[in-house]
Enzyme design. Structure first.
Site, PDB file in Angstrom:
ATOM      1  N   THR A 102      -8.665   2.302  -2.137  1.00 26.39           N
ATOM      2  CA  THR A 102      -8.183   2.915  -3.388  1.00 26.39           C
ATOM      3  C   THR A 102      -7.334   1.862  -4.092  1.00 26.39           C
ATOM      4  O   THR A 102      -6.108   1.967  -4.106  1.00 26.39           O
ATOM      5  CB  THR A 102      -7.368   4.193  -3.096  1.00 26.39           C
ATOM      6  OG1 THR A 102      -6.344   3.874  -2.134  1.00 26.39           O
ATOM      7  CG2 THR A 102      -8.232   5.306  -2.555  1.00 26.39           C
TER       8      THR A 102
ATOM      9  N   THR B 282      -5.018   5.905   0.921  1.00 24.58           N
ATOM     10  CA  THR B 282      -3.773   6.208   0.198  1.00 24.58           C
ATOM     11  C   THR B 282      -4.115   6.609  -1.234  1.00 24.58           C
ATOM     12  O   THR B 282      -4.892   5.922  -1.907  1.00 24.58           O
ATOM     13  CB  THR B 282      -2.860   4.973   0.193  1.00 24.58           C
ATOM     14  OG1 THR B 282      -2.668   4.565   1.548  1.00 24.58           O
ATOM     15  CG2 THR B 282      -1.510   5.277  -0.433  1.00 24.58           C
TER      16      THR B 282
ATOM     17  N   LEU C 105      13.641  -6.661   6.710  1.00 24.13           N
ATOM     18  CA  LEU C 105      14.766  -7.202   5.935  1.00 24.13           C
ATOM     19  C   LEU C 105      14.680  -8.724   5.915  1.00 24.13           C
ATOM     20  O   LEU C 105      15.692  -9.411   5.869  1.00 24.13           O
ATOM     21  CB  LEU C 105      16.077  -6.733   6.586  1.00 24.13           C
ATOM     22  CG  LEU C 105      17.301  -6.535   5.694  1.00 24.13           C
ATOM     23  CD1 LEU C 105      17.033  -5.498   4.613  1.00 24.13           C
ATOM     24  CD2 LEU C 105      18.503  -6.096   6.530  1.00 24.13           C
TER      25      LEU C 105
ATOM     26  N   CYS D  29      -1.576  -3.362  -0.346  1.00 26.37           N
ATOM     27  CA  CYS D  29      -0.974  -2.027  -0.244  1.00 26.37           C
ATOM     28  C   CYS D  29       0.369  -1.897  -0.961  1.00 26.37           C
ATOM     29  O   CYS D  29       0.478  -1.141  -1.927  1.00 26.37           O
ATOM     30  CB  CYS D  29      -0.809  -1.650   1.221  1.00 26.37           C
ATOM     31  SG  CYS D  29      -2.375  -1.666   2.091  1.00 26.37           S
TER      32      CYS D  29
ATOM     33  N   LYS E  75       0.366 -12.659   4.223  1.00 28.26           N
ATOM     34  CA  LYS E  75       1.360 -12.711   5.313  1.00 28.26           C
ATOM     35  C   LYS E  75       0.664 -13.354   6.502  1.00 28.26           C
ATOM     36  O   LYS E  75      -0.573 -13.452   6.517  1.00 28.26           O
ATOM     37  CB  LYS E  75       1.882 -11.315   5.665  1.00 28.26           C
ATOM     38  CG  LYS E  75       0.830 -10.392   6.268  1.00 28.26           C
ATOM     39  CD  LYS E  75       1.464  -9.102   6.756  1.00 28.26           C
ATOM     40  CE  LYS E  75       0.456  -8.247   7.501  1.00 28.26           C
ATOM     41  NZ  LYS E  75       1.018  -7.011   8.009  1.00 28.26           N
TER      42      LYS E  75
END
Ligand code: UGA
Length: 439
Positions: A86, A122, A256, A266, A329
């Site tokens: 999506t 999602t 963090l 996403c 990533k």
């Protein structure tokens, strides 16, 4: 149990393999015949740790197979997971739901028996009733086809462990039906037996919990990156600050990590889709903070380009810049909305000659960014560079000895956009070392 998984991208292919690992008989369905052929040969069409082994194991036993036929999928089982993409609609903040509605529209006319359709994709809140209406309208089994909303929380590069050992399972069910819940409880029985909590709720809550989770994760990253901006101005070190902040259990160190910010298929699009849907429902102001989360994230990329320009005396024209990292990533070959590639492209636009190195994502990057140069070996990629940017924190990059690298570089300069290089070692090796969020 017998079940199908419709849509075999990262989410669907992993889910299919993991369902086989749980002991089910699984048929994965994807309309891309090439993808189906690769999956049937026991390989994943993308990089995900451990997935090739799992696919090889279960396609060999016949417990897992893939098809491009909706008719075969409908005939195979009465439990169908949908995990199609999506993505963000180009030019808007909204979700493009065409793959989801397309899959439902093709599956429905073939559902002649009572069935359960469990959607993992999602979506904006309010999609579940639309899926239910389509199924009831087009399925010969009518309202004996039930919808469950079963959001997925897996991270790429940890997809298998997140699927088999998730923090929680969520089932959004229609208040009028109960069979679907029992079917899904049976399906996930081995996961819940090992202590994973399962939350059964209404459709809207299940849809929103997924979007809220990603919005929160993005907010946490942008929070520390906003502090990084402050640290740069104040002469503080955001990495040390995050270590100390994270000691408070209410804050936590996870998610963090300061640096170049978030990307991928996403977090960015879910953040924007979440805000767009809130605005449609008249509560946009409540989520205004998320616009700033997105803006902070964009500024990290701009800041990195600016820092590169400054390190090269204000002029990028004709400068040779090496970028370590193309994946959004480490641990994946996924380059969707990759911060590293976005910076590389911007530097190229501004006149630099950019060479990119990445352990897994070069093939994908080459297709999308043919204007950049690509070199697999990170050491060779840095030869003769005027500046090195470390933008995706693959462990391989941290292992390269800076002294070995400095040999081929006349005035060694490096910018660490991910905070995982050791500044002391790099400075000792003669590098002019800068890091985002540090003085
Ligand atoms: C994310 C969520 O973490 C999953 O829970 C969710 O299921 C998934 O999206 C999804 O909606 O399908 P993923 O996109 O695989 O998973 O990646 P993350 O590990 O969350 O990282 C997202 C981005 O944030 C990466 O670019 C990463 O480098 C960056 N990041 C992450 C930071 O900059 N700092 C951090 O501390 C953590």
């Amino acid at each position: 149990m017998k079940l199908t998984v419709i849509g075999c991208g990262h989410l669907g292919a992993t889910h299919a393999a993991c369902m086989a690992e749980l002991g089910h008989e699984v048929l994965g369905m994807d309309s891309d015949m090439d993808k189906v052929a690769i999956l049937n040969s026991g390989k994943a069409p993308f990089h995900e740790r451990g997935l090739d082994d799992m696919l090889a194991k279960y396609t060999a036993t016949g417990q897992l197979a893939f098809t491009a036929s909706y008719a075969e999928a409908a005939a195979f089982a009465d439990l169908h997971f949908i995990g199609v993409g999506t993505p963000q609609q180009p030019g808007t903040s909204d979700y493009d739901l065409s793959q989801l509605f397309g899959a439902v529209r093709r599956l429905a006319p073939r559902l002649t028996n009572p069935a359960v359709v469990a959607v993992k994709s999602t979506v904006p809140v309010g999609t579940a009733p639309r899926v239910r209406d389509m199924l009831h309208e087009y399925a010969p089994a009518g309202d004996a086809v039930e919808v469950v909303w079963n959001p997925e929380f897996l991270r790429e590069s940890h997809a298998i462990e997140d699927t088999l050992r998730p923090d929680r399972l969520v089932l959004g069910v229609d208040a009028h039906h109960s069979r679907a819940e029992a079917v899904l409880r049976q399906c996930f029985g081995r996961i819940t037996a090992s202590g994973t909590p399962m939350f059964v709720t209404d459709w809207a809550t299940a849809e929103l919990v997924k979007a809220s989770a990603n919005a929160f994760l993005a907010t946490k990253i942008s929070f520390i990156n906003a502090i990084a901006e402050f640290c740069e101005a104040a002469g503080a070190d955001v990495g040390r600050l995050a270590d100390i902040l994270g000691q408070d259990a209410r804050i936590g160190r996870h998610g963090l990590r300061p640096g170049l910010g978030f990307g991928g298929g996403c977090l960015p699009k879910d953040l924007r889709g979440f805000v767009a849907r809130a605005e449609e429902l008249g509560v946009g102001r409540s989520l205004a903070i998320l616009r700033e989360v997105d803006a902070i994230n964009d500024r990290r990329r701009e800041r990195t380009v600016e820092l590169a320009r400054r390190q090269l005396d204000g002029d990028l024209g004709g400068k040779r810049i090496t970028v370590w990292g193309a994946a959004f990533k480490p641990g994946t070959d996924d380059i969707r909305d990759s911060p590293a590639l976005a910076v590389a492209q911007k530097l190229h636009e501004l006149g630099a000659e950019v060479t990119v190195s990445d352990p897994k994502a070069l093939d994908n990057a080459r297709k999308t960014c043919p204007e950049l140069d690509f070199v697999a070996d990170p050491v060779i990629a840095v030869q003769d560079a005027d500046l090195l940017l470390h933008l995706t924190e693959w462990p391989q990059f941290s292992l390269v000895h800076p002294r070995r690298l400095a040999v081929g570089v006349s005035a060694p300069k490096v910018i660490d956009g991910r905070g995982t290089l050791d500044p002391v070692a790099w400075r000792e090796a003669g590098w002019n070392f800068r890091a985002l969020g540090c003085p």
